[in-house]
Write a protein that holds these residues in place. Sequence first.
Motif, PDB file in Angstrom:
ATOM      1  N   THR A   5       0.820  -1.214   0.000  1.00  0.00           N
ATOM      2  CA  THR A   5       0.000   0.000   0.000  1.00  0.00           C
ATOM      3  C   THR A   5       0.853   1.263   0.000  1.00  0.00           C
ATOM      4  O   THR A   5       0.461   2.279  -0.570  1.00  0.00           O
ATOM      5  N   SER A   6       2.030   1.179   0.611  1.00  0.00           N
ATOM      6  CA  SER A   6       2.875   2.372   0.672  1.00  0.00           C
ATOM      7  C   SER A   6       3.361   2.797  -0.706  1.00  0.00           C
ATOM      8  O   SER A   6       3.864   3.901  -0.867  1.00  0.00           O
ATOM      9  N   PHE A   7       3.209   1.920  -1.696  1.00  0.00           N
ATOM     10  CA  PHE A   7       3.626   2.261  -3.065  1.00  0.00           C
ATOM     11  C   PHE A   7       2.453   2.626  -3.968  1.00  0.00           C
ATOM     12  O   PHE A   7       2.605   2.764  -5.174  1.00  0.00           O
ATOM     13  N   LYS A   8       1.257   2.726  -3.384  1.00  0.00           N
ATOM     14  CA  LYS A   8       0.091   3.022  -4.208  1.00  0.00           C
ATOM     15  C   LYS A   8      -0.311   4.494  -4.092  1.00  0.00           C
ATOM     16  O   LYS A   8       0.135   5.191  -3.177  1.00  0.00           O
ATOM     17  N   ASP A  25      -0.369   0.393  -9.419  1.00  0.00           N
ATOM     18  CA  ASP A  25      -0.250   0.505 -10.883  1.00  0.00           C
ATOM     19  C   ASP A  25       1.203   0.748 -11.275  1.00  0.00           C
ATOM     20  O   ASP A  25       1.677   0.282 -12.288  1.00  0.00           O
ATOM     21  N   ARG A  26       1.902   1.522 -10.489  1.00  0.00           N
ATOM     22  CA  ARG A  26       3.356   1.628 -10.600  1.00  0.00           C
ATOM     23  C   ARG A  26       3.884   1.925  -9.198  1.00  0.00           C
ATOM     24  O   ARG A  26       3.107   2.206  -8.293  1.00  0.00           O
ATOM     25  N   HIS A  85       4.951   4.043  -6.521  1.00  0.00           N
ATOM     26  CA  HIS A  85       4.926   5.467  -6.215  1.00  0.00           C
ATOM     27  C   HIS A  85       5.947   5.796  -5.134  1.00  0.00           C
ATOM     28  O   HIS A  85       5.605   5.970  -3.974  1.00  0.00           O
ATOM     29  N   PHE A  86       7.212   5.927  -5.563  1.00  0.00           N
ATOM     30  CA  PHE A  86       8.261   6.223  -4.577  1.00  0.00           C
ATOM     31  C   PHE A  86       8.089   7.592  -3.947  1.00  0.00           C
ATOM     32  O   PHE A  86       8.629   7.865  -2.892  1.00  0.00           O
ATOM     33  N   GLU A  87       7.338   8.450  -4.639  1.00  0.00           N
ATOM     34  CA  GLU A  87       7.187   9.805  -4.101  1.00  0.00           C
ATOM     35  C   GLU A  87       6.477   9.784  -2.738  1.00  0.00           C
ATOM     36  O   GLU A  87       6.669  10.685  -1.923  1.00  0.00           O
ATOM     37  N   ASN A  88       5.677   8.723  -2.479  1.00  0.00           N
ATOM     38  CA  ASN A  88       5.066   8.599  -1.150  1.00  0.00           C
ATOM     39  C   ASN A  88       6.133   8.601  -0.070  1.00  0.00           C
ATOM     40  O   ASN A  88       5.990   9.211   0.977  1.00  0.00           O
TER      41      ASN A  88
END
Lengths: 307, 305
Positions: B61-64, B78-79, B81-84
């Motif tokens: 979930t931390s990458f969503k 979906d990809r 999301h490192f920006e999280n």
Amino acid sequence: MQHGKYRFIVGFLVVPLAMYTIFVIWPFIQSIYYSFTDWTGLSPDFKMVGFGNYSRLLDDDTFWKSLQHSVLLALLLPVVVLGLALFFSFMLNVGGRRRKGAAIAGVQGSGFYKIVYFFPQVLSIAIVALLFQFAYNPNSGLINSALDGVGLGSVQPEWLGDPDLALWCVMAVLVWSQVGFFVVLFSAGMASIPKDFYEAALLDGASRVTTFFRITLPLLWDTVQSGWVYMGILALGAESFAVVQIITVGPGGPDGSTSVLTLLVYQKAFRDGQAGYATTIGVALLIVTLIFSAVVMRLGRRERLEF
Amino acid sequence: MKTTDTPPPPAGTVEARPVVKKLDTPSGKDRSGGVLNVFSHGVLVIWSVLVVLPLLWAVMTSFKDDKSILTTPWALPDRLHFENWSRAWTQAHMSDYFLNTILVVAGSLIGTLLLGSMAAYVLARFEFPGNRFIYFLFVGGMSFPVILALVPLFYVMNNLGLLNTIHGLILVYIAYSLPFTVFFLTSFFKTLPTSVAEAAIIDGASHTRTFFQVMLPMAKPGLISVGIFNFLGQWNQYLLPTVLNTDPDKKVLTQGLVQLASSQGYKGDWSGLFAGLVMAMLPVLGAYIIFQRQVVAGLTAGALK
């Protein structure tokens, strides 16, 4: 030499003892004193009210409710956690299919299970609580969407929002976080039970269930008993506070349905400005804890005489 | 303030008579085969899944992105999301919380081990009036509810000007870690041989020097066990900082995260929150996997007081 010895003793003890006295012993003694005052905690003025706080306690519905929840946790949590842990650790250490040469063995991959089961134990209870807060979320949480996924879309409990369920949700979190520790602890205990006992049982053709109740459990009883006290104190103390304070709405749950004594002390002292009354509840908590430990030690002792 | 629970004997102490004389099944063959094995394996696997799944779910979930967290909680991102993660690290102050936690735990751990071993050494190796009393004073602290002392402690800290300070928190962590540390190390020092220390004294070393150069190195295994126990306890501490440390800049990891959850939740930054959660989980889980044996030994030696 003798003089040097005493100087050394004093030198080594003075700092630890002073810190311990200032931050632990002194506040503890003070709290019993404050429980007889009407201190708000906000102003330095207060007066003695005798047993006023204590008689107020007897009429306080929130207190009785919290007490009931705390006692329920202290009684049920050890049963569930230790029961599961005993079952798992027996499987992992004794319950395996016998292989050649070894009298007893755990199931295959027991080392792996032991590592995995211990995971929650190294995490902070606060982090565990947060994680489950998300999992319990009625709309987008792990659990309800899983129910949805397996075709039980109509069963969508509110979990933490439901007064009848919230306390059970709290208990489930504590079970989840504690079982692994006891699996490892009991495994260590079981490893020290002499193999001869199991070999003899095998020769007599004992089943696994019999082996468990006649050999493993009696010989592990001391560890189980200490675990029982430990688990009960944990249920009455800081861990249940963290879970209830973090995940239940309010906090304290819908309609006070998850309030526990530790939370009540915290709220009275730091939210409601009733420090004196808070310490009174704290004293009640201390008494419950002492009674709990005494009862478990006592019952445990009787149990041990049976074999 | 009495000790309610007596220290347990070593796990599985065997003093019982063998109880296998009259077991009730005479058939002798392996009755516990097939069905039960499938069953037990099944149960063991289910518990593993119950343990691991929430953790994996948090990592995933931390990458969503926020939208898919709320609509499809089980779906893969979906990809990635490192920006999280970077947002949580900087904007959500996770870096500050980490730093505070490291400062507090480093200070408390060193202090706990140093002061705890000093007190334990004296209590274990020297006869003097009041020895037993001081020992039980320390050990008694293990069995009372911390929350009871916290209310006056808050005002003690306030009067000493220690509220909302890192060093104040360190002092309190040390004080509350002393009961178990002293209890554990006292019995440990008692098991160490006396001859080496005596030789050092005869050679003219002072008591202090003997302690630091001879006894402390010998006590290393005990210090490691109790050190791991205290490290995890202090790293994971929630109750003490919640009450004694309300300055937003001084928050430690656990309370910082909880605070984030209650404030960020409204802003809807679920992904950042999950990233922060995973950030806080991974170091301890990683350390546990690497030092698994020591952690287990330290905690099981420790936790059952």
